[in-house]
Design an enzyme around this catalytic site. Structure first.
Site, mmCIF file in Angstrom:
data_model
loop_
_atom_site.group_PDB
_atom_site.id
_atom_site.type_symbol
_atom_site.label_atom_id
_atom_site.label_comp_id
_atom_site.label_asym_id
_atom_site.label_seq_id
_atom_site.Cartn_x
_atom_site.Cartn_y
_atom_site.Cartn_z
ATOM 1 C CG ASP A 123 0.021 18.759 11.858
ATOM 2 O OD1 ASP A 123 -0.575 17.942 11.152
ATOM 3 O OD2 ASP A 123 -0.517 19.343 12.817
ATOM 4 C CD GLU A 136 23.605 25.013 9.457
ATOM 5 O OE1 GLU A 136 22.756 25.928 9.593
ATOM 6 O OE2 GLU A 136 24.066 24.345 10.408
HETATM 7 C C1 GLC Z 1 -3.284 17.694 10.556
HETATM 8 C C2 GLC Z 1 -3.148 16.205 10.791
HETATM 9 C C3 GLC Z 1 -4.317 15.744 11.603
HETATM 10 C C4 GLC Z 1 -4.296 16.472 12.934
HETATM 11 C C5 GLC Z 1 -4.303 17.983 12.722
HETATM 12 C C6 GLC Z 1 -3.980 18.721 13.984
HETATM 13 O O1 GLC Z 1 -4.384 17.999 9.771
HETATM 14 O O2 GLC Z 1 -3.049 15.538 9.569
HETATM 15 O O3 GLC Z 1 -4.305 14.357 11.808
HETATM 16 O O4 GLC Z 1 -5.419 16.103 13.685
HETATM 17 O O5 GLC Z 1 -3.318 18.361 11.791
HETATM 18 O O6 GLC Z 1 -2.642 18.563 14.327
#
Ligand code: GLC
Length: 555
Positions: A223, A273
């Protein structure tokens, strides 16, 4: 390097290379809370995902990416993580996770987890400890705490905006009850940003990665992978309004700092690894939103992330020239990086293609559906990996008329109810029957899915889709079968063929041609004879409007 051969409907043979499996993999994004509910509480869960795996096997995907299922107060549906090594009771427990892994393994489906390293939840024990600790303490140094500006510190430390609206800082109340320091959150106040310059944070994330790799996962979707590091001085932005204008614009002081690449090098080394032990590649795929293709390419250098989503295809308007430009840039961007392009048309943050490409009527439009089918066939013909978001294979439209009082997306709340962006693509999947919950929950008929399903979902159930050979589902299934059967559809290159305005045609080698008619008028097909697969009715010699087709020619 290990490998196997397989044969699909006698079409041809292709070597399946387990070492580089990700390079042309098709991964299905499971948004866990909306996939399948095994407990009857109206929220999808891990046992539901396990029960749905045979369905995904039948569809023919190589792997799944699970949206966050960790313990979380769910302010941003799990992207606010309170414990990175657990399972929220709403979704199950670690034993259930292990059962899911075992079933996936047996079916040959790889499993990616969603890891959220930029921020955690305000309920994370380390953030609670920081709140209970004084300014300047080691507990606060794990986050970005700073004194406010102005004589009484009542102004935020800088002028940054949060991605989901409002300022990027919130003020805390200190132990003595007085207003105190501020902390940074690039998303919601419930998602405090980690301070990656503190060595405790990279060390903690290494522990978390190993925890899940030891449990057998095949990799991670990362993310906000261009986040993590902020400018060390946290200075004011020159143009804070611009930083906040769209979700994809980026504040250059808060994103894409050079130090983030060291993190990806380290994570790649950890994956290597594990690969060295068993010859099986682990995959790191980043959500990378940066201003240029050149910056994007840096994230997928040979010792960094394996892949990074190429979102430009998703944001391109339905026009041949726009698609051609995006595809050509992606191919150039990726050349020499060691990666392959990671194509995506839909995800849990975006309006679904059926609606995006058509008229936004409550039930979707015929034109939008035809274009979404054509776009799917185009994506599956491109060199590289493809990601399918759950429900895409059913042709689900965006649910555009959810009432305000059921919306849960924090963006809606934080923009003063102006932005209705993300709930409409997250409505629970319809599996069977004529009325909500359409088999989504295994509980009583009266069980209510966490977002209401419209009546017209009856037309989109998986049961119905499997029975109807003209359905989206069959198109995706046929496309995936051909992809795994025909070597031409693996990684590699494409060559553009001459075509009329409004039409794209390209050759993937060995006689495999794909053409897409972006116009609404029929045109002569660029290749004689019947297509191998088409997104709609496609008589020999004609490529109808809003249609894509694949041909295998004698070349
Ligand atoms: C990314 C995710 C989204 C989330 C954001 C904050 O963009 O896809 O759904 O709200 O990160 O974590």
């Amino acid at each position: 390097m290990t490998g196997t051969h397989r044969q699909v409907d006698g079409v041809s043979l292709k070597r399946i290379d387990t070492h580089r499996w990700w390079r042309d993999a098709v991964i299905y994004q499971v948004y866990v809370r909306s996939f399948l509910d095994s407990t009857g509480d109206g929220i999808g869960d891990l046992a539901g995902v396990r029960a749905g795996l045979p369905y995904l096997k039948k569809l023919g995907v190589d792997g799944i990416w699970l949206s966050p299922f960790y313990p979380s107060p769910q302010h941003d549906h799990g992207y606010d993580v309170a414990d990175y090594c657990g399972v929220d009771p709403v979704f199950g427990d670690l034993d259930e996770f292990d059962r899911l892994m075992a079933t996936a393994r047996r079916l040959g489906i790889r499993v990616l987890l969603d890891i959220v390293p930029n921020h955690c939840s305000s309920e994370h024990p380390w953030f609670r400890e920081a709140l209970a600790s004084p300014p300047g303490s080691p507990a606060r140094a794990r986050f970005h705490f700073a004194d406010g500006r102005g004589p009484d510190g009542s102004e935020p430390p800088n002028n940054w905006h949060a991605m989901f609206g409002g300022p990027a800082w919130s003020r805390v109340t200190e132990a003595d009850g007085r207003p105190g320091q501020w902390y940074l959150h690039m998303f919601t106040p419930e998602q405090p940003d980690w301070s990656w310059r503190n060595p405790e944070i990279p060390a903690e994330f290494e522990r978390i990665l190993r925890f899940w790799l030891d449990r057998g996962v095949d990799g991670f979707r990362i993310d906000v992978a261009a986040g993590l590091y902020k400018h060390p001085e946290l200075p004011d932005s020159d143009d804070p309004e611009a930083d906040a204008r769209t979700r994809d614009s980026v504040n250059p002081l808060a994103w894409n700092q050079p130090e983030v690449h060291d993190v990806w090098r380290h994570w790649r080394a950890i994956c290597e690894e594990y690969t060295a032990r068993d010859g099986h590649d682990r995959l790191l795929v980043g959500e990378v939103s940066v201003p240029s293709a050149r910056e994007h390419a840096k994230y997928v250098r040979p010792d960094e992330l394996h892949q990074a989503f190429f979102f430009d295809l998703l944001s391109a308007p339905w026009e041949a020239d726009a698609f051609r430009k995006v595809i050509s840039e992606a191919m150039e961007d990726i050349a020499g990086t060691g990666s392959t392009v990671t194509w995506v048309l839909n995800n849990h943050d975006q309006v679904r293609t059926v609606t995006r490409y058509g008229e936004p009527t409550p039930q979707g439009s015929g034109l939008g559906a035809a274009r979404a089918r054509a776009a799917a066939l185009l994506m599956l013909a491109l060199p590289g990996a493809a990601y399918i978001y759950q429900g895409e294979e059913l042709g689900l439209p965006e649910v555009v008329d959810l009432p305000d009082d059921v919306l849960t997306d924090p963006i809606f709340r934080r923009t003063g109810s102006r932005a209705r962006i993300r709930d409409g693509c997250r409505v629970p999947l319809p599996w069977s029957g004529q009325a909500s919950p359409f088999g989504f929950t295994s509980g009583a008929e009266s069980a209510k899915p966490w977002l209401p399903q419209p009546e017209y979902f009856a037309m989109y159930t998986t049961d119905r889709a499997l029975d109807d050979t003209r359905s989206f589902w069959h198109l995706y299934r046929d496309g995936l079968q051909l992809r795994s059967a025909l070597p031409q559809l693996g990684e590699g290159t494409l060559h553009w063929l001459e075509s009329e305005p409004g039409v794209l045609a390209f050759d993937r080698g060995d006689g495999l041609v794909c053409a897409v008619n972006f116009t609404t008028a029929d045109i002569p097909a660029p290749v004689p004879g019947a297509p191998l697969l088409a997104s709609g009715p496609c008589p020999a010699g004609v490529l109808p409007g809003s249609t894509a087709a694949w041909w295998l020619t004698d070349h």
